[in-house]
Write an enzyme that holds these catalytic residues in place. Structure first.
Site, PDB file in Angstrom:
ATOM      1  N   ASP A 102     145.207  13.421  69.383  1.00 13.04           N
ATOM      2  CA  ASP A 102     143.835  13.916  69.271  1.00 13.04           C
ATOM      3  C   ASP A 102     143.364  13.559  67.862  1.00 13.04           C
ATOM      4  O   ASP A 102     143.936  14.018  66.877  1.00 13.04           O
ATOM      5  CB  ASP A 102     143.844  15.441  69.490  1.00 13.04           C
ATOM      6  CG  ASP A 102     142.480  16.097  69.336  1.00 13.04           C
ATOM      7  OD1 ASP A 102     141.570  15.488  68.741  1.00 13.04           O
ATOM      8  OD2 ASP A 102     142.332  17.249  69.797  1.00 13.04           O
ATOM      9  N   HIS A 107     140.345  14.457  72.514  1.00 15.22           N
ATOM     10  CA  HIS A 107     140.009  15.827  72.139  1.00 15.22           C
ATOM     11  C   HIS A 107     139.371  16.604  73.290  1.00 15.22           C
ATOM     12  O   HIS A 107     139.131  17.787  73.173  1.00 15.22           O
ATOM     13  CB  HIS A 107     139.053  15.762  70.933  1.00 15.22           C
ATOM     14  CG  HIS A 107     138.768  17.092  70.304  1.00 15.22           C
ATOM     15  ND1 HIS A 107     139.765  17.939  69.845  1.00 15.22           N
ATOM     16  CD2 HIS A 107     137.592  17.739  70.061  1.00 15.22           C
ATOM     17  CE1 HIS A 107     139.203  19.035  69.343  1.00 15.22           C
ATOM     18  NE2 HIS A 107     137.897  18.947  69.471  1.00 15.22           N
ATOM     19  N   SER A 159     137.926  23.456  71.431  1.00 14.58           N
ATOM     20  CA  SER A 159     137.623  23.057  70.057  1.00 14.58           C
ATOM     21  C   SER A 159     137.217  24.277  69.221  1.00 14.58           C
ATOM     22  O   SER A 159     137.960  25.254  69.169  1.00 14.58           O
ATOM     23  CB  SER A 159     136.542  21.967  70.100  1.00 14.58           C
ATOM     24  OG  SER A 159     136.449  21.285  68.884  1.00 14.58           O
TER      25      SER A 159
END
Length: 273
Positions: free
Chosen positions: A223, A253, A102
């Site tokens: 996602d 995610h 991320s």
């Protein structure tokens, strides 16, 4: 390794696995902490050294005045990239494979531009250089949606975390959603808001062309946070780095939590082929 000091203490940094082998650094994302990697660590430790740590926005971070979260100092991902490089230096790591989830994906990119020799390869999971849509770019969110998101984090952080965790994880398994939810809720609400602003309002597209380190972009089929077009956009912009996209056939995610075996298959291809 002997006694570590400074950053490595407050960031709870630890190194384990096969001494003398390739060093793999695992960097968690927003709302995460190092335990988010626990399903993939045992396999990686068999043939590599594995470095785990907690970012200073994480609820697992050891408070210490020198390194605690200061929203004025941490006004962009650049400050985290500096911490990453300093941590590597302090741990005497000369070269590593960096796995960033991320927001850590772009932190790794920035750090690799600052210190190219430190990073042999970047493996980015669910990374994105920009979350706002524009005419020629699909980031996943309209400005009004981001405004709404930030105001909800500000006014109702805990209920927001409860609602967001299962959607982010994207799996039917309640235990996985619960693990991420617990980690997310450990963040201080004011820190969670400050970091969310850096992430969701930031634009790091210009960074991509400066990356020279080989890069693998891991994405899932669906996602909620990062549209599937983003890794291909990143690949196109990384004109100076050898890069490739790997799509894992799951939702969510956090595939290292929800589909760790598939993630390990990609990682071992990157590490041993």
């Amino acid at each position: 390794m002997g006694m570590l000091k400074g950053l490595s203490t407050s960031m709870n940094a630890k190194i384990s696995g096969n001494a003398g082998a390739e060093v793999i650094v695992l960097a968690h994302g927003y709302g995460g902490e190092q335990s988010i990697w626990e399903k993939i660590v045992p396999s990686l430790e068999e043939k590599n050294q594995v470095v785990l740590f907690d970012w200073n926005f994480s609820g697992a971070f050891s408070e210490d005045n020198n390194h605690s979260y200061d929203p004025i100092k941490y006004d962009s991902l650049d400050a985290f990239a500096n911490d990453l490089v300093s941590l590597m230096d302090e741990m005497n790591i000369k070269s590593c494979v960096f796995v960033g989830h991320s927001m850590s994906g772009m932190i790794g990119c920035i750090a690799s531009i600052k210190r190219p020799l430190l990073f042999k390869k970047l493996i980015l999971i669910g990374a994105s250089p920009r979350y706002l849509n524009s005419e020629d770019y699909e980031g996943g969110f309209e400005p009004s949606e981001i405004e709404q998101l930030l105001s909800t984090i500000e006014s109702n952080f805990q209920p927001w975390a409860t609602a967001f965790a299962p959607i982010a994880v994207g799996t039917k398994d309640p235990l996985i959603a619960e693990k991420f939810e617990k980690s997310l809720k450990k963040m201080k609400p004011e820190v969670a808001l400050a970091v969310a602003k850096i992430v969701f309002l930031g634009d790091y597209c210009h960074v991509l062309e400066k990356v020279e380190t080989p890069c693998t972009l891991i994405s899932t089929t669906y996602d909620i946070v990062v549209p599937s077009s983003v890794p291909y956009y990143m690949q196109k912009k990384m004109i100076n780095a050898k890069s490739r996209v790997e799509i894992i056939d799951v939702d969510g995610h956090l595939p290292h939590l929800s589909a760790h075996e598939e993630v390990l298959i990609v990682l071992s291809k990157e590490l041993y082929s």
